[in-house]
Design a protein around this motif. Sequence first.
Motif, PDB file in Angstrom:
ATOM      1  N   ALA A 127       0.825  -1.200   0.000  1.00 35.01           N
ATOM      2  CA  ALA A 127       0.000   0.000   0.000  1.00 35.01           C
ATOM      3  C   ALA A 127       0.860   1.251   0.000  1.00 35.01           C
ATOM      4  O   ALA A 127       1.989   1.248   0.480  1.00 35.01           O
ATOM      5  CB  ALA A 127      -0.916   0.003   1.214  1.00 35.01           C
ATOM      6  N   LEU A 128       0.310   2.304  -0.558  1.00 32.17           N
ATOM      7  CA  LEU A 128       0.879   3.642  -0.492  1.00 32.17           C
ATOM      8  C   LEU A 128      -0.173   4.554   0.103  1.00 32.17           C
ATOM      9  O   LEU A 128      -1.364   4.394  -0.178  1.00 32.17           O
ATOM     10  CB  LEU A 128       1.217   4.166  -1.895  1.00 32.17           C
ATOM     11  N   THR A 129       0.254   5.490   0.912  1.00 36.03           N
ATOM     12  CA  THR A 129      -0.672   6.488   1.429  1.00 36.03           C
ATOM     13  C   THR A 129      -0.094   7.869   1.188  1.00 36.03           C
ATOM     14  O   THR A 129       1.133   8.043   1.144  1.00 36.03           O
ATOM     15  CB  THR A 129      -0.930   6.316   2.936  1.00 36.03           C
ATOM     16  N   SER A 173       0.751  10.711 -11.365  1.00 36.88           N
ATOM     17  CA  SER A 173       1.761   9.737 -10.943  1.00 36.88           C
ATOM     18  C   SER A 173       1.284   8.313 -11.217  1.00 36.88           C
ATOM     19  O   SER A 173       2.051   7.470 -11.686  1.00 36.88           O
ATOM     20  CB  SER A 173       2.058   9.889  -9.451  1.00 36.88           C
ATOM     21  N   LEU A 174       0.020   8.062 -10.929  1.00 37.11           N
ATOM     22  CA  LEU A 174      -0.537   6.734 -11.161  1.00 37.11           C
ATOM     23  C   LEU A 174      -0.491   6.377 -12.645  1.00 37.11           C
ATOM     24  O   LEU A 174      -0.213   5.232 -13.012  1.00 37.11           O
ATOM     25  CB  LEU A 174      -1.970   6.672 -10.633  1.00 37.11           C
ATOM     26  N   ARG A 205      -3.953   0.400  -2.578  1.00 35.49           N
ATOM     27  CA  ARG A 205      -3.603  -0.965  -2.183  1.00 35.49           C
ATOM     28  C   ARG A 205      -3.520  -1.866  -3.406  1.00 35.49           C
ATOM     29  O   ARG A 205      -4.462  -1.955  -4.179  1.00 35.49           O
ATOM     30  CB  ARG A 205      -4.656  -1.527  -1.221  1.00 35.49           C
ATOM     31  N   GLY A 206      -2.398  -2.541  -3.539  1.00 32.79           N
ATOM     32  CA  GLY A 206      -2.224  -3.522  -4.604  1.00 32.79           C
ATOM     33  C   GLY A 206      -2.690  -4.882  -4.116  1.00 32.79           C
ATOM     34  O   GLY A 206      -2.102  -5.419  -3.179  1.00 32.79           O
ATOM     35  N   LEU A 207      -3.729  -5.415  -4.738  1.00 30.16           N
ATOM     36  CA  LEU A 207      -4.306  -6.680  -4.271  1.00 30.16           C
ATOM     37  C   LEU A 207      -3.890  -7.882  -5.096  1.00 30.16           C
ATOM     38  O   LEU A 207      -4.140  -9.017  -4.705  1.00 30.16           O
ATOM     39  CB  LEU A 207      -5.835  -6.580  -4.255  1.00 30.16           C
ATOM     40  N   CYS A 253       2.343  -2.141  -9.722  1.00 31.34           N
ATOM     41  CA  CYS A 253       1.973  -0.740  -9.922  1.00 31.34           C
ATOM     42  C   CYS A 253       2.379   0.098  -8.710  1.00 31.34           C
ATOM     43  O   CYS A 253       2.988   1.161  -8.851  1.00 31.34           O
ATOM     44  CB  CYS A 253       0.464  -0.648 -10.173  1.00 31.34           C
ATOM     45  N   ILE A 254       2.073  -0.386  -7.519  1.00 30.48           N
ATOM     46  CA  ILE A 254       2.431   0.311  -6.278  1.00 30.48           C
ATOM     47  C   ILE A 254       3.950   0.455  -6.172  1.00 30.48           C
ATOM     48  O   ILE A 254       4.466   1.526  -5.832  1.00 30.48           O
ATOM     49  CB  ILE A 254       1.892  -0.459  -5.051  1.00 30.48           C
ATOM     50  N   SER A 255       4.679  -0.591  -6.462  1.00 26.46           N
ATOM     51  CA  SER A 255       6.147  -0.547  -6.384  1.00 26.46           C
ATOM     52  C   SER A 255       6.714   0.484  -7.362  1.00 26.46           C
ATOM     53  O   SER A 255       7.638   1.218  -7.028  1.00 26.46           O
ATOM     54  CB  SER A 255       6.746  -1.922  -6.674  1.00 26.46           C
TER      55      SER A 255
END
Length: 175
Positions: free
Chosen positions: A14-16, A31-32, A149-151, A158-160
Amino acid sequence: MLNLVHPADDSYTALTTHLDNEDDTLELGGSLATALTPGLKIWLNGNLGSGKTTLTRGLLRELGHTGKVKSPTYTLIEPYVVSRLDLYHFDFYRLNSPEEYLDAGLDEYFNGPGVCIVEWPEQAAPYLATPDLVVLIEPEGEGRRATLRGLTEAGQTCISQLANCQKKQSPPPGK
């Protein structure tokens, strides 16, 4: 600034980040966009007016879309051919029952290489495919807190990529 978070059970990445204003939300969307891959399924969760469509607008702008971006509340879907991707923006807020999702034939979009971004995904449950990435936008102080959150493996990748991109853009400590 995005902060990498590892949950205690380590079942997802996860990223916050805190979003002070609309510009921060647009920037997060941009960014996404840099970490998207074909076939990614993204669920956007948050109250009415939380910034789900604004995040999508930032993402689309980063990919080169120059037209208007509005929530497809009445049309259910807005397709975009941008950059290297086919992107489908869904809004299921007005569905009266999950079966309306099936009746509209929208499930076919989730089986191909297009990126699917869904506002109000719970309105189509249990028929909606499992998301790769979930974005929750909720009130925090004077702004909002976004948690990504990457599930799935694709979502975690993607999160990394987002975290690595953020590290490259952040100035070294003390500067």
